[in-house]
Design a protein around this motif. Structure first.
Motif, PDB file in Angstrom:
ATOM      1  N   ARG A  58      10.161  -4.475   2.425  1.00  0.00           N
ATOM      2  CA  ARG A  58      10.449  -4.432   3.858  1.00  0.00           C
ATOM      3  C   ARG A  58       9.239  -3.922   4.619  1.00  0.00           C
ATOM      4  O   ARG A  58       8.209  -4.564   4.613  1.00  0.00           O
ATOM      5  CB  ARG A  58      11.695  -3.609   4.148  1.00  0.00           C
ATOM      6  CG  ARG A  58      12.949  -4.213   3.562  1.00  0.00           C
ATOM      7  CD  ARG A  58      14.131  -3.443   3.998  1.00  0.00           C
ATOM      8  NE  ARG A  58      15.327  -3.962   3.362  1.00  0.00           N
ATOM      9  CZ  ARG A  58      16.524  -3.709   3.780  1.00  0.00           C
ATOM     10  NH1 ARG A  58      16.708  -2.938   4.839  1.00  0.00           N
ATOM     11  NH2 ARG A  58      17.557  -4.206   3.153  1.00  0.00           N
ATOM     12  N   ASN A  59       9.345  -2.755   5.229  1.00  0.00           N
ATOM     13  CA  ASN A  59       8.232  -2.263   6.048  1.00  0.00           C
ATOM     14  C   ASN A  59       7.448  -1.131   5.373  1.00  0.00           C
ATOM     15  O   ASN A  59       6.653  -0.460   6.012  1.00  0.00           O
ATOM     16  CB  ASN A  59       8.742  -1.804   7.415  1.00  0.00           C
ATOM     17  CG  ASN A  59       9.705  -0.642   7.322  1.00  0.00           C
ATOM     18  OD1 ASN A  59      10.313  -0.408   6.291  1.00  0.00           O
ATOM     19  ND2 ASN A  59       9.842   0.086   8.410  1.00  0.00           N
ATOM     20  N   VAL A  60       7.640  -0.904   4.067  1.00  0.00           N
ATOM     21  CA  VAL A  60       6.899   0.127   3.335  1.00  0.00           C
ATOM     22  C   VAL A  60       5.925  -0.554   2.364  1.00  0.00           C
ATOM     23  O   VAL A  60       6.318  -1.403   1.573  1.00  0.00           O
ATOM     24  CB  VAL A  60       7.858   1.073   2.563  1.00  0.00           C
ATOM     25  CG1 VAL A  60       7.061   2.081   1.753  1.00  0.00           C
ATOM     26  CG2 VAL A  60       8.794   1.783   3.539  1.00  0.00           C
ATOM     27  N   TRP A  61       4.676  -0.159   2.469  1.00  0.00           N
ATOM     28  CA  TRP A  61       3.604  -0.749   1.671  1.00  0.00           C
ATOM     29  C   TRP A  61       2.954   0.321   0.795  1.00  0.00           C
ATOM     30  O   TRP A  61       2.723   1.434   1.240  1.00  0.00           O
ATOM     31  CB  TRP A  61       2.540  -1.330   2.602  1.00  0.00           C
ATOM     32  CG  TRP A  61       3.032  -2.475   3.421  1.00  0.00           C
ATOM     33  CD1 TRP A  61       3.950  -2.428   4.434  1.00  0.00           C
ATOM     34  CD2 TRP A  61       2.641  -3.830   3.310  1.00  0.00           C
ATOM     35  NE1 TRP A  61       4.148  -3.667   4.946  1.00  0.00           N
ATOM     36  CE2 TRP A  61       3.354  -4.560   4.277  1.00  0.00           C
ATOM     37  CE3 TRP A  61       1.752  -4.504   2.484  1.00  0.00           C
ATOM     38  CZ2 TRP A  61       3.207  -5.922   4.446  1.00  0.00           C
ATOM     39  CZ3 TRP A  61       1.604  -5.873   2.659  1.00  0.00           C
ATOM     40  CH2 TRP A  61       2.321  -6.562   3.612  1.00  0.00           C
ATOM     41  N   LYS A  62       2.635  -0.063  -0.442  1.00  0.00           N
ATOM     42  CA  LYS A  62       1.953   0.845  -1.373  1.00  0.00           C
ATOM     43  C   LYS A  62       0.604   0.230  -1.736  1.00  0.00           C
ATOM     44  O   LYS A  62       0.510  -0.966  -2.021  1.00  0.00           O
ATOM     45  CB  LYS A  62       2.799   1.056  -2.631  1.00  0.00           C
ATOM     46  CG  LYS A  62       2.254   2.111  -3.558  1.00  0.00           C
ATOM     47  CD  LYS A  62       3.258   2.407  -4.657  1.00  0.00           C
ATOM     48  CE  LYS A  62       2.861   3.643  -5.426  1.00  0.00           C
ATOM     49  NZ  LYS A  62       3.905   4.037  -6.381  1.00  0.00           N
ATOM     50  N   PHE A  63      -0.442   1.065  -1.716  1.00  0.00           N
ATOM     51  CA  PHE A  63      -1.807   0.616  -1.966  1.00  0.00           C
ATOM     52  C   PHE A  63      -2.498   1.478  -3.007  1.00  0.00           C
ATOM     53  O   PHE A  63      -2.185   2.653  -3.163  1.00  0.00           O
ATOM     54  CB  PHE A  63      -2.648   0.720  -0.682  1.00  0.00           C
ATOM     55  CG  PHE A  63      -2.176  -0.145   0.424  1.00  0.00           C
ATOM     56  CD1 PHE A  63      -2.629  -1.440   0.544  1.00  0.00           C
ATOM     57  CD2 PHE A  63      -1.268   0.337   1.349  1.00  0.00           C
ATOM     58  CE1 PHE A  63      -2.187  -2.241   1.580  1.00  0.00           C
ATOM     59  CE2 PHE A  63      -0.818  -0.457   2.381  1.00  0.00           C
ATOM     60  CZ  PHE A  63      -1.278  -1.752   2.497  1.00  0.00           C
ATOM     61  N   LYS A  64      -3.481   0.871  -3.668  1.00  0.00           N
ATOM     62  CA  LYS A  64      -4.394   1.609  -4.537  1.00  0.00           C
ATOM     63  C   LYS A  64      -5.761   1.481  -3.892  1.00  0.00           C
ATOM     64  O   LYS A  64      -6.188   0.384  -3.539  1.00  0.00           O
ATOM     65  CB  LYS A  64      -4.421   1.021  -5.939  1.00  0.00           C
ATOM     66  CG  LYS A  64      -5.344   1.771  -6.881  1.00  0.00           C
ATOM     67  CD  LYS A  64      -5.357   1.125  -8.253  1.00  0.00           C
ATOM     68  CE  LYS A  64      -6.141   1.896  -9.266  1.00  0.00           C
ATOM     69  NZ  LYS A  64      -7.417   2.438  -8.863  1.00  0.00           N
ATOM     70  N   GLY A  65      -6.428   2.607  -3.720  1.00  0.00           N
ATOM     71  CA  GLY A  65      -7.749   2.593  -3.099  1.00  0.00           C
ATOM     72  C   GLY A  65      -8.791   3.249  -3.986  1.00  0.00           C
ATOM     73  O   GLY A  65      -8.490   4.173  -4.734  1.00  0.00           O
ATOM     74  N   GLU A  66     -10.002   2.725  -3.904  1.00  0.00           N
ATOM     75  CA  GLU A  66     -11.142   3.310  -4.600  1.00  0.00           C
ATOM     76  C   GLU A  66     -12.306   3.406  -3.631  1.00  0.00           C
ATOM     77  O   GLU A  66     -12.486   2.528  -2.782  1.00  0.00           O
ATOM     78  CB  GLU A  66     -11.568   2.447  -5.795  1.00  0.00           C
ATOM     79  CG  GLU A  66     -10.570   2.413  -6.924  1.00  0.00           C
ATOM     80  CD  GLU A  66     -11.089   1.634  -8.111  1.00  0.00           C
ATOM     81  OE1 GLU A  66     -12.114   0.917  -8.004  1.00  0.00           O
ATOM     82  OE2 GLU A  66     -10.451   1.732  -9.177  1.00  0.00           O
ATOM     83  N   ALA A  67     -13.078   4.467  -3.754  1.00  0.00           N
ATOM     84  CA  ALA A  67     -14.305   4.640  -2.978  1.00  0.00           C
ATOM     85  C   ALA A  67     -15.465   4.695  -3.959  1.00  0.00           C
ATOM     86  O   ALA A  67     -15.386   5.400  -4.978  1.00  0.00           O
ATOM     87  CB  ALA A  67     -14.239   5.927  -2.157  1.00  0.00           C
ATOM     88  N   GLN A  68     -16.506   3.931  -3.665  1.00  0.00           N
ATOM     89  CA  GLN A  68     -17.669   3.877  -4.539  1.00  0.00           C
ATOM     90  C   GLN A  68     -18.944   4.130  -3.745  1.00  0.00           C
ATOM     91  O   GLN A  68     -19.036   3.760  -2.571  1.00  0.00           O
ATOM     92  CB  GLN A  68     -17.774   2.507  -5.212  1.00  0.00           C
ATOM     93  CG  GLN A  68     -16.613   2.176  -6.108  1.00  0.00           C
ATOM     94  CD  GLN A  68     -16.753   0.808  -6.743  1.00  0.00           C
ATOM     95  OE1 GLN A  68     -17.718   0.076  -6.507  1.00  0.00           O
ATOM     96  NE2 GLN A  68     -15.776   0.443  -7.562  1.00  0.00           N
ATOM     97  N   VAL A  69     -19.891   4.751  -4.402  1.00  0.00           N
ATOM     98  CA  VAL A  69     -21.241   4.923  -3.867  1.00  0.00           C
ATOM     99  C   VAL A  69     -22.193   4.367  -4.910  1.00  0.00           C
ATOM    100  O   VAL A  69     -22.159   4.783  -6.075  1.00  0.00           O
ATOM    101  CB  VAL A  69     -21.565   6.412  -3.570  1.00  0.00           C
ATOM    102  CG1 VAL A  69     -23.029   6.578  -3.187  1.00  0.00           C
ATOM    103  CG2 VAL A  69     -20.658   6.956  -2.476  1.00  0.00           C
ATOM    104  N   ASP A  70     -22.998   3.394  -4.521  1.00  0.00           N
ATOM    105  CA  ASP A  70     -23.936   2.738  -5.443  1.00  0.00           C
ATOM    106  C   ASP A  70     -23.229   2.245  -6.710  1.00  0.00           C
ATOM    107  O   ASP A  70     -23.752   2.383  -7.821  1.00  0.00           O
ATOM    108  CB  ASP A  70     -25.098   3.676  -5.810  1.00  0.00           C
ATOM    109  CG  ASP A  70     -25.978   4.007  -4.620  1.00  0.00           C
ATOM    110  OD1 ASP A  70     -26.116   3.137  -3.724  1.00  0.00           O
ATOM    111  OD2 ASP A  70     -26.512   5.126  -4.577  1.00  0.00           O
TER     112      ASP A  70
END
Length: 100
Positions: A68-80
């Motif tokens: 419905r209106n709930v979303w789940k995400f996986k995030g990653e942050a990278q440097v070089d």
């Protein structure tokens, strides 16, 4: 402690969440509708390396699921190309009128 100031982890997670909100809004085509995206939860946040002034952070966000209106995400942050932070988070999309 590092000799230079580092970017706080909470700002890295916020950047990932903001990126996810843009993905949802653009993907659903709701840019012109009166809807809000609410950040609901953070799970499994890990901070691997400090992010220092001058570093360029590349954010990678993918949808894990949505109901419905709930979303789940996986995030990653990278440097070089090196993973500096990761987290799973959820957000809810609501009509602006319902948010008031």
């Amino acid at each position: 402690f590092p000799s230079q100031p580092v970017m706080p982890g909470v700002l890295i997670v916020e950047a990932m969440a903001q990126t996810a909100a843009v993905v949802v809004v653009a993907g659903l085509g709701i840019e012109d509708r009166d809807q809000l995206v609410y950040f609901m939860s953070i799970e499994g946040a890990r901070f691997r390396k400090p992010v220092e002034p001058g570093d360029q952070i590349k954010l990678h966000v993918e949808k894990v699921q949505n109901r419905r209106n709930v979303w789940k995400f996986k995030g990653e942050a990278q440097v070089d190309g090196t993973l500096v932070a990761e987290a799973t988070f959820t957000a809810m999309i609501v009509d602006e009128e319902a948010g008031n």
